[in-house]
Design an enzyme around this catalytic site. Structure first.
Site, PDB file in Angstrom:
ATOM      1  N   GLY A 161       0.825  -1.202   0.000  1.00  0.00           N
ATOM      2  CA  GLY A 161       0.000   0.000   0.000  1.00  0.00           C
ATOM      3  C   GLY A 161       0.859   1.251   0.000  1.00  0.00           C
ATOM      4  O   GLY A 161       1.588   1.516   0.961  1.00  0.00           O
ATOM      5  N   ALA A 162       0.811   1.996  -1.127  1.00  0.00           N
ATOM      6  CA  ALA A 162       1.548   3.276  -1.178  1.00  0.00           C
ATOM      7  C   ALA A 162       0.569   4.409  -0.931  1.00  0.00           C
ATOM      8  O   ALA A 162       0.481   5.371  -1.697  1.00  0.00           O
ATOM      9  CB  ALA A 162       2.244   3.433  -2.526  1.00  0.00           C
ATOM     10  N   GLU A 196       1.937  -1.254  -4.615  1.00  0.00           N
ATOM     11  CA  GLU A 196       0.639  -0.574  -4.636  1.00  0.00           C
ATOM     12  C   GLU A 196      -0.230  -1.182  -5.745  1.00  0.00           C
ATOM     13  O   GLU A 196       0.175  -1.206  -6.910  1.00  0.00           O
ATOM     14  CB  GLU A 196       0.846   0.929  -4.863  1.00  0.00           C
ATOM     15  N   ALA A 215      -0.131  -1.887   4.976  1.00  0.00           N
ATOM     16  CA  ALA A 215      -0.682  -0.533   5.161  1.00  0.00           C
ATOM     17  C   ALA A 215      -1.723  -0.291   4.073  1.00  0.00           C
ATOM     18  O   ALA A 215      -1.552   0.571   3.208  1.00  0.00           O
ATOM     19  CB  ALA A 215       0.435   0.506   5.108  1.00  0.00           C
ATOM     20  N   HIS A 253       8.963  38.136   4.553  1.00  0.00           N
ATOM     21  CA  HIS A 253      10.067  37.705   3.703  1.00  0.00           C
ATOM     22  C   HIS A 253      11.316  37.524   4.563  1.00  0.00           C
ATOM     23  O   HIS A 253      11.583  38.360   5.411  1.00  0.00           O
ATOM     24  CB  HIS A 253      10.347  38.759   2.629  1.00  0.00           C
TER      25      HIS A 253
HETATM   26  P1  AMP Z   1      -4.537   4.456   2.330  1.00  0.00           P
HETATM   27  O1  AMP Z   1      -5.999   4.119   2.411  1.00  0.00           O
HETATM   28  O2  AMP Z   1      -4.229   5.852   1.876  1.00  0.00           O
HETATM   29  O3  AMP Z   1      -3.779   4.120   3.593  1.00  0.00           O
HETATM   30  O4  AMP Z   1      -3.943   3.497   1.174  1.00  0.00           O
HETATM   31  C1  AMP Z   1      -3.961   2.095   1.199  1.00  0.00           C
HETATM   32  C2  AMP Z   1      -3.466   1.616  -0.158  1.00  0.00           C
HETATM   33  O5  AMP Z   1      -3.302   0.189  -0.143  1.00  0.00           O
HETATM   34  C3  AMP Z   1      -4.431   1.916  -1.297  1.00  0.00           C
HETATM   35  O6  AMP Z   1      -3.764   2.745  -2.222  1.00  0.00           O
HETATM   36  C4  AMP Z   1      -4.752   0.541  -1.886  1.00  0.00           C
HETATM   37  O7  AMP Z   1      -4.851   0.564  -3.294  1.00  0.00           O
HETATM   38  C5  AMP Z   1      -3.554  -0.302  -1.459  1.00  0.00           C
HETATM   39  N1  AMP Z   1      -3.821  -1.750  -1.437  1.00  0.00           N
HETATM   40  C6  AMP Z   1      -4.912  -2.390  -0.958  1.00  0.00           C
HETATM   41  N2  AMP Z   1      -4.800  -3.749  -1.109  1.00  0.00           N
HETATM   42  C7  AMP Z   1      -3.593  -3.980  -1.706  1.00  0.00           C
HETATM   43  C8  AMP Z   1      -2.867  -5.180  -2.123  1.00  0.00           C
HETATM   44  N3  AMP Z   1      -3.359  -6.403  -1.956  1.00  0.00           N
HETATM   45  N4  AMP Z   1      -1.654  -5.011  -2.706  1.00  0.00           N
HETATM   46  C9  AMP Z   1      -1.121  -3.782  -2.886  1.00  0.00           C
HETATM   47  N5  AMP Z   1      -1.757  -2.637  -2.513  1.00  0.00           N
HETATM   48  C10 AMP Z   1      -2.968  -2.717  -1.922  1.00  0.00           C
END
Ligand code: AMP
Ligand code: FAD
Length: 469
Positions: A185-186, A208, A273, A448
């Site tokens: 998750g990025a 991601e 994440a 400034h």
């Molecule tokens: P956030 O809600 O900003 O913390 O982002 C969580 C991220 O995890 C989202 O961009 C999802 O697309 C990503 N995500 C969810 N499941 C997976 C997975 N199985 N593999 C890779 N990324 C994922």
């Protein structure tokens, strides 16, 4: 049975702020909280203070100090050998957390909020059972505020072991720098934690699933940001969906698939994440007809009223951005409405921040949203490298972009990718709250040399009259 004007369930930023504001308004208030800290002692403050905003910033600041020294940034200062003591870094983080959570307990005592230590369950008739803490008891309330927050989402095929495969809380506890650290998750949390351990020296990869990087961020900013983060060493793979992960011989094997097929990747630590889900497990007793929405959040209206009269819900457990300050404002709104005042949250001016380096912060609409809504707009942008203070500080990456209505000139969105963007965005929030125009912002005197001059210049640029670019 003890009786209160208000019982709050959950003492994260939404719940504890609601409780304090209720007490300030003369309401007899109690707050149920079950959290037990790392030291085994009950703690207030929720995700934000214990395992979220605050500990992550403690590590973020430590990693920035270390990185700046280790990178020998050319300020004409020679630094000798630098030694990184991660257990000491984590211990400092824990001390910051304990100081602040203890501070909330002190505030509760001072303001007269009763802490009911244990798990709160909503019963019929606005009664609340508190169990599992010091003593089990049932209390009754004229009003109940649900503020039970959120917990990390998990994914099938990736089981946390708390050691090699962790969630965001686990990634705040490493006792040494992992040689290789991979994040699933990025998003907001993945990028922040990935940046922290990257700065401490890990080789970081982010997998991601989506093809688009940070889809809720202004496209131009997201484009600049991914380039910058990759230059910093973050190996961000888009369109890479993780299917499973297993610990094998002290390392983690991660299976993921992208456009080119299936891959296996091995790392020392893996952090899941993939977002957070509202915490509603066991919140209401069977037979209490609390309505949840299709995504599992407690259903509320604009004033955070649930379907049950006298029962409210605020913070991460309801719709809207999972941000501490959003929950705090909802807590204040509900407290004031209970007290007969006209509390209100302007959901259009909630600032968003992603704590990378530089930071990404924005308020209002993106260009994509304005186009979709067919709202005519004009833009003004200013590169941070044209700002004297940023140059002097050797921190000149990024951009500020101001979006204003094409006809009325009213500010519609401000997007900042810059060091200290989280502080600079406040000016834009104030301006938008007062429905300022780009011209208003352009005519306000900015000190400034400061980074905030980039916002001034971007506002000037809306009218085609940026001075330093
Ligand atoms: P956030 O809600 O900003 O913390 O982002 C969580 C991220 O995890 C989202 O961009 C999802 O697309 C990503 N995500 C969810 N499941 C997976 C997975 N199985 N593999 C890779 N990324 C994922
Ligand atoms: P929470 O903080 O989750 O608190 C809910 C509380 O309710 C918890 O203490 C829980 O123990 C308690 N609870 C739950 N159920 C019960 C029950 N039945 N009985 C009694 N108690 C119960 N947001 C930002 O704005 N800025 C940031 O920089 C930021 N950084 C973050 C970094 C990380 C790593 C994480 C994980 C999150 C971050 N967030 C940040 C998000 C932020 O932490 C949340 O938006 C915020 O904590 C939500 O507040 P809340 O009060 O709704 O819920």
């Amino acid at each position: 049975m003890k009786s209160f004007d208000v019982v709050v369930i959950g003492a994260g930023p939404a719940g504890y702020v609601a409780a304090i504001r209720c007490a300030q308004l003369g309401l007899k208030t109690a707050c149920a909280e079950e959290w037990v800290g790392k030291d085994g002692k009950p703690a207030l403050g929720g995700t934000c203070l214990n395992v979220g905003c605050i500990p992550s910033k403690a590590l973020l600041d430590a990693s920035e100090h270390y990185h700046r020294l280790a990178a020998h940034e050319n300020h004409g200062i020679e630094v000798g050998d630098i030694r990184l003591d991660i257990p000491a870094v984590i211990a400092r983080k824990d001390a910051v957390v304990q100081g602040l959570t203890g501070g909330i307990a002190g505030l509760f005592r001072k303001k007269g909020v009763t802490w009911l230590q244990g798990r709160g369950t909503l019963l019929p008739g606005k009664r609340v059972r508190v169990s599992g803490g010091d003593q089990d008891e049932e209390v009754e309330a004229a009003h109940v505020i649900l503020a039970t927050g959120s917990v990390p989402r998990t994914i099938k095929g990736v089981d946390l072991d708390g050691e090699r495969i962790v969630d965001s809380s686990g990634a705040l506890e490493f006792q040494e720098v992992p040689g290789t650290f991979t994040v699933i998750g990025a998003g907001v949390i993945g990028l922040e934690l990935g940046s922290v351990w990257n700065r401490f020296g890990s080789k970081v990869m982010l997998l991601e699933a989506m093809e688009q990087f940070l889809p809720s961020v202004d496209e131009q900013v997201a484009g600049l940001a991914i380039k910058e983060f990759r230059e910093q060493g973050l190996d961000i793979r888009l369109g890479a969906r993780v299917l499973s992960a297993q610990v094998k011989k002290d390392r983690v094997e991660v299976d993921y698939e992208d456009g080119k097929g299936r891959h296996q990747h091995v790392c020392d630590k893996l952090c899941v994440a993939v977002g957070r889900r509202p915490q509603t497990d066991g919140l209401a007793e069977d037979g209490v007809d609390l309505l949840l929405d299709e995504s599992g959040y407690v259903h509320v209206n604009d004033h955070c009223e649930t379907n049950l009269p006298g029962v409210y819900a605020v913070g991460d457990v309801v719709r809207g951005p999972m941000l501490a300050h959003k929950g705090e404002e909802e807590g204040i709104m509900v407290a004031e409405r209970i007290a007969g005042q006209a509390g209100h949250v302007n959901y259009d001016t909630i600032p968003w921040v992603i704590y990378t380096h530089p930071e990404i912060a924005w308020v209002g609409k993106t260009e994509r949203q304005l186009k979709a809504a067919k709202i005519p707009y004009k833009t003004g942008s200013f590169p941070v490298r044209a700002n004297g203070r940023a140059r002097a500080a050797h921190q000149d990456q990024g951009l500020v972009k101001v979006l204003a209505h094409a006809e009325t000139d009213e500010l519609l969105g401000v997007h900042i990718f810059a060091v200290s963007a989280s502080e600079m965005i406040a000016e834009a929030v104030v301006a938008m709250e007062f429905r300022a125009s780009a011209e208003d912002l352009a005519r306000i005197v900015h000190a400034h040399p400061t980074l905030s001059e980039t916002v001034h210049e971007a506002a000037l640029a809306v009218g085609g009259r940026a001075l330093h670019f």
